[in-house]
Scaffold this motif. Structure first.
Motif, PDB file in Angstrom:
ATOM      1  N   GLY A   1       5.966   9.826  -6.159  1.00  0.00           N
ATOM      2  CA  GLY A   1       6.789   9.512  -7.318  1.00  0.00           C
ATOM      3  C   GLY A   1       8.179  10.105  -7.251  1.00  0.00           C
ATOM      4  O   GLY A   1       8.605  10.657  -6.234  1.00  0.00           O
ATOM      5  N   LEU A   2       8.896  10.007  -8.347  1.00  0.00           N
ATOM      6  CA  LEU A   2      10.214  10.631  -8.474  1.00  0.00           C
ATOM      7  C   LEU A   2       9.996  12.004  -9.092  1.00  0.00           C
ATOM      8  O   LEU A   2       9.965  12.172 -10.297  1.00  0.00           O
ATOM      9  CB  LEU A   2      11.137   9.773  -9.344  1.00  0.00           C
ATOM     10  CG  LEU A   2      11.494   8.399  -8.774  1.00  0.00           C
ATOM     11  CD1 LEU A   2      12.280   7.586  -9.786  1.00  0.00           C
ATOM     12  CD2 LEU A   2      12.300   8.558  -7.488  1.00  0.00           C
ATOM     13  N   GLY A   3       9.825  12.993  -8.237  1.00  0.00           N
ATOM     14  CA  GLY A   3       9.508  14.332  -8.718  1.00  0.00           C
ATOM     15  C   GLY A   3       8.022  14.610  -8.686  1.00  0.00           C
ATOM     16  O   GLY A   3       7.599  15.670  -8.254  1.00  0.00           O
TER      17      GLY A   3
ATOM     18  N   VAL B   1       0.837  -1.202   0.000  1.00  0.00           N
ATOM     19  CA  VAL B   1       0.000   0.000   0.000  1.00  0.00           C
ATOM     20  C   VAL B   1       0.871   1.251   0.000  1.00  0.00           C
ATOM     21  O   VAL B   1       0.590   2.224  -0.707  1.00  0.00           O
ATOM     22  CB  VAL B   1      -0.957  -0.004   1.203  1.00  0.00           C
ATOM     23  CG1 VAL B   1      -1.717   1.319   1.289  1.00  0.00           C
ATOM     24  CG2 VAL B   1      -1.943  -1.162   1.108  1.00  0.00           C
ATOM     25  N   ARG B   2       1.943   1.239   0.789  1.00  0.00           N
ATOM     26  CA  ARG B   2       2.842   2.393   0.824  1.00  0.00           C
ATOM     27  C   ARG B   2       3.470   2.630  -0.538  1.00  0.00           C
ATOM     28  O   ARG B   2       3.586   3.777  -0.991  1.00  0.00           O
ATOM     29  CB  ARG B   2       3.936   2.177   1.876  1.00  0.00           C
ATOM     30  CG  ARG B   2       4.808   3.413   2.107  1.00  0.00           C
ATOM     31  CD  ARG B   2       5.889   3.150   3.137  1.00  0.00           C
ATOM     32  NE  ARG B   2       5.344   2.620   4.372  1.00  0.00           N
ATOM     33  CZ  ARG B   2       5.528   1.371   4.799  1.00  0.00           C
ATOM     34  NH1 ARG B   2       6.271   0.524   4.081  1.00  0.00           N
ATOM     35  NH2 ARG B   2       4.999   0.970   5.931  1.00  0.00           N
ATOM     36  N   ARG B   3       3.872   1.564  -1.218  1.00  0.00           N
ATOM     37  CA  ARG B   3       4.459   1.710  -2.549  1.00  0.00           C
ATOM     38  C   ARG B   3       3.441   2.303  -3.525  1.00  0.00           C
ATOM     39  O   ARG B   3       3.755   3.175  -4.339  1.00  0.00           O
ATOM     40  CB  ARG B   3       4.956   0.354  -3.042  1.00  0.00           C
ATOM     41  CG  ARG B   3       5.663   0.414  -4.403  1.00  0.00           C
ATOM     42  CD  ARG B   3       6.123  -0.964  -4.852  1.00  0.00           C
ATOM     43  NE  ARG B   3       6.983  -1.593  -3.851  1.00  0.00           N
ATOM     44  CZ  ARG B   3       6.699  -2.741  -3.233  1.00  0.00           C
ATOM     45  NH1 ARG B   3       5.572  -3.374  -3.506  1.00  0.00           N
ATOM     46  NH2 ARG B   3       7.532  -3.245  -2.349  1.00  0.00           N
ATOM     47  N   GLU B   4       2.202   1.815  -3.435  1.00  0.00           N
ATOM     48  CA  GLU B   4       1.154   2.342  -4.311  1.00  0.00           C
ATOM     49  C   GLU B   4       0.884   3.818  -4.028  1.00  0.00           C
ATOM     50  O   GLU B   4       0.736   4.620  -4.960  1.00  0.00           O
ATOM     51  CB  GLU B   4      -0.126   1.527  -4.129  1.00  0.00           C
ATOM     52  CG  GLU B   4      -1.247   1.938  -5.062  1.00  0.00           C
ATOM     53  CD  GLU B   4      -2.493   1.075  -4.891  1.00  0.00           C
ATOM     54  OE1 GLU B   4      -3.595   1.611  -5.077  1.00  0.00           O
ATOM     55  OE2 GLU B   4      -2.365  -0.132  -4.589  1.00  0.00           O
ATOM     56  N   PHE B   5       0.820   4.184  -2.755  1.00  0.00           N
ATOM     57  CA  PHE B   5       0.620   5.583  -2.369  1.00  0.00           C
ATOM     58  C   PHE B   5       1.724   6.461  -2.960  1.00  0.00           C
ATOM     59  O   PHE B   5       1.457   7.530  -3.529  1.00  0.00           O
ATOM     60  CB  PHE B   5       0.606   5.680  -0.845  1.00  0.00           C
ATOM     61  CG  PHE B   5       0.294   7.051  -0.305  1.00  0.00           C
ATOM     62  CD1 PHE B   5      -1.007   7.412   0.015  1.00  0.00           C
ATOM     63  CD2 PHE B   5       1.307   7.985  -0.095  1.00  0.00           C
ATOM     64  CE1 PHE B   5      -1.295   8.679   0.529  1.00  0.00           C
ATOM     65  CE2 PHE B   5       1.033   9.245   0.411  1.00  0.00           C
ATOM     66  CZ  PHE B   5      -0.276   9.597   0.721  1.00  0.00           C
ATOM     67  N   ASN B   6       2.971   6.015  -2.831  1.00  0.00           N
ATOM     68  CA  ASN B   6       4.092   6.780  -3.371  1.00  0.00           C
ATOM     69  C   ASN B   6       4.012   6.899  -4.885  1.00  0.00           C
ATOM     70  O   ASN B   6       4.261   7.973  -5.456  1.00  0.00           O
ATOM     71  CB  ASN B   6       5.413   6.134  -2.960  1.00  0.00           C
ATOM     72  CG  ASN B   6       5.711   6.293  -1.479  1.00  0.00           C
ATOM     73  OD1 ASN B   6       5.173   7.178  -0.824  1.00  0.00           O
ATOM     74  ND2 ASN B   6       6.558   5.425  -0.946  1.00  0.00           N
ATOM     75  N   ASP B   7       3.670   5.813  -5.564  1.00  0.00           N
ATOM     76  CA  ASP B   7       3.562   5.850  -7.019  1.00  0.00           C
ATOM     77  C   ASP B   7       2.454   6.801  -7.472  1.00  0.00           C
ATOM     78  O   ASP B   7       2.607   7.513  -8.472  1.00  0.00           O
ATOM     79  CB  ASP B   7       3.279   4.451  -7.569  1.00  0.00           C
ATOM     80  CG  ASP B   7       4.473   3.513  -7.462  1.00  0.00           C
ATOM     81  OD1 ASP B   7       5.600   4.007  -7.244  1.00  0.00           O
ATOM     82  OD2 ASP B   7       4.287   2.285  -7.573  1.00  0.00           O
ATOM     83  N   LEU B   8       1.371   6.823  -6.729  1.00  0.00           N
ATOM     84  CA  LEU B   8       0.234   7.648  -7.116  1.00  0.00           C
ATOM     85  C   LEU B   8       0.456   9.130  -6.812  1.00  0.00           C
ATOM     86  O   LEU B   8       0.160   9.987  -7.646  1.00  0.00           O
ATOM     87  CB  LEU B   8      -1.035   7.177  -6.397  1.00  0.00           C
ATOM     88  CG  LEU B   8      -1.693   5.912  -6.928  1.00  0.00           C
ATOM     89  CD1 LEU B   8      -2.732   5.398  -5.937  1.00  0.00           C
ATOM     90  CD2 LEU B   8      -2.343   6.178  -8.295  1.00  0.00           C
ATOM     91  N   PHE B   9       0.960   9.438  -5.625  1.00  0.00           N
ATOM     92  CA  PHE B   9       0.917  10.810  -5.142  1.00  0.00           C
ATOM     93  C   PHE B   9       2.267  11.478  -4.923  1.00  0.00           C
ATOM     94  O   PHE B   9       2.321  12.695  -4.733  1.00  0.00           O
ATOM     95  CB  PHE B   9       0.145  10.850  -3.804  1.00  0.00           C
ATOM     96  CG  PHE B   9      -1.225  10.255  -3.889  1.00  0.00           C
ATOM     97  CD1 PHE B   9      -2.136  10.672  -4.848  1.00  0.00           C
ATOM     98  CD2 PHE B   9      -1.610   9.259  -3.007  1.00  0.00           C
ATOM     99  CE1 PHE B   9      -3.410  10.116  -4.918  1.00  0.00           C
ATOM    100  CE2 PHE B   9      -2.884   8.691  -3.060  1.00  0.00           C
ATOM    101  CZ  PHE B   9      -3.782   9.130  -4.024  1.00  0.00           C
TER     102      PHE B   9
END
Length: 212
Positions: free
Chosen positions: A86-88, A76-84
């Motif tokens: 990210g890299l930049g 879930v944490r990975r998905e949150f980071n990818d969605l909101f």
């Protein structure tokens, strides 16, 4: 976001909030909790125990419970980071200014800050991101309905806040969240948010005046 400690009068006002409005406030608070940070173990456990019914919202709740049972906090944490995040920048940018103007920190944020001051809504000291984040707006809406920042806001004033700060963009954001490439856990969250905004828009429309 934070408000002053409630006075006895404000506690009395809170007790007078209609049941349907407490349900609305709870739903906004539920969305805010899901969107402000990745779900932890305790939240996943609570979500896993939810059950829905044969309505659009009920089916979305069932879907959220199912993904909560199947996912770890790391996923879930990975998905949150990818969605909101990210890299930049993440896949989505969950801010009113971005959705309404294409840029961050624009006029929608300035208008929100003016309305926050008018309704005695203070920014939490530990929060550094712009206040027009979707999680913050859901939290503010919940607090205005419930009376967290003083007396519960009358329905016409709730409608004005919703029409200015949520109606122009939130349904679009939640639809994007449903369909985002990275969305698994957050897809039913998007469905729940979209349905809530649609219900609120229709309820305020039926209450009279111009459609938000």
């Amino acid at each position: 976001m934070s408000g002053d400690k409630k006075t006895p009068r404000e506690i009395q006002d809170l007790a007078a909030v209609a049941e349907e409005d407490r349900v609305r406030a709870d739903f906004y608070e539920f969305l805010a909790g899901l969107l402000v940070r990745p779900a932890d173990t305790a939240m996943l456990r609570r979500l896993s125990a939810l059950s829905g019914d044969d309505t659009d919202i009920g089916r979305a709740i069932e879907a959220l419970a199912a993904v909560a049972r199947s996912m770890s906090t790391t996923t879930v944490r990975r998905e949150f980071n990818d969605l909101f995040i990210g890299l930049g920048r993440g896949e989505l940018v969950p801010y009113a200014s971005f959705y309404m103007t294409g840029f961050l920190n624009e006029k929608p944020l300035a208008r929100l800050r003016q309305d926050m001051a008018r309704h005695a809504v203070a920014r939490a000291e530990a929060v550094f991101e712009p206040e027009d984040n979707i999680a913050s707006l859901c939290e503010i809406m919940s607090g205005l309905i419930r009376g967290r920042f003083g007396a519960p806001l009358p329905l016409p004033a709730q409608r004005e806040f919703f029409a200015t700060h949520l109606a122009p963009w939130a349904a679009h954001f939640f639809s994007d969240l449903e369909a985002a490439r990275a969305s698994v856990f957050y897809a039913p969250v998007g469905t729940l948010g979209r349905l809530m905004i649609e219900i609120e828009r229709e309820a305020f429309r039926l209450g009279g005046g111009t459609d938000p």
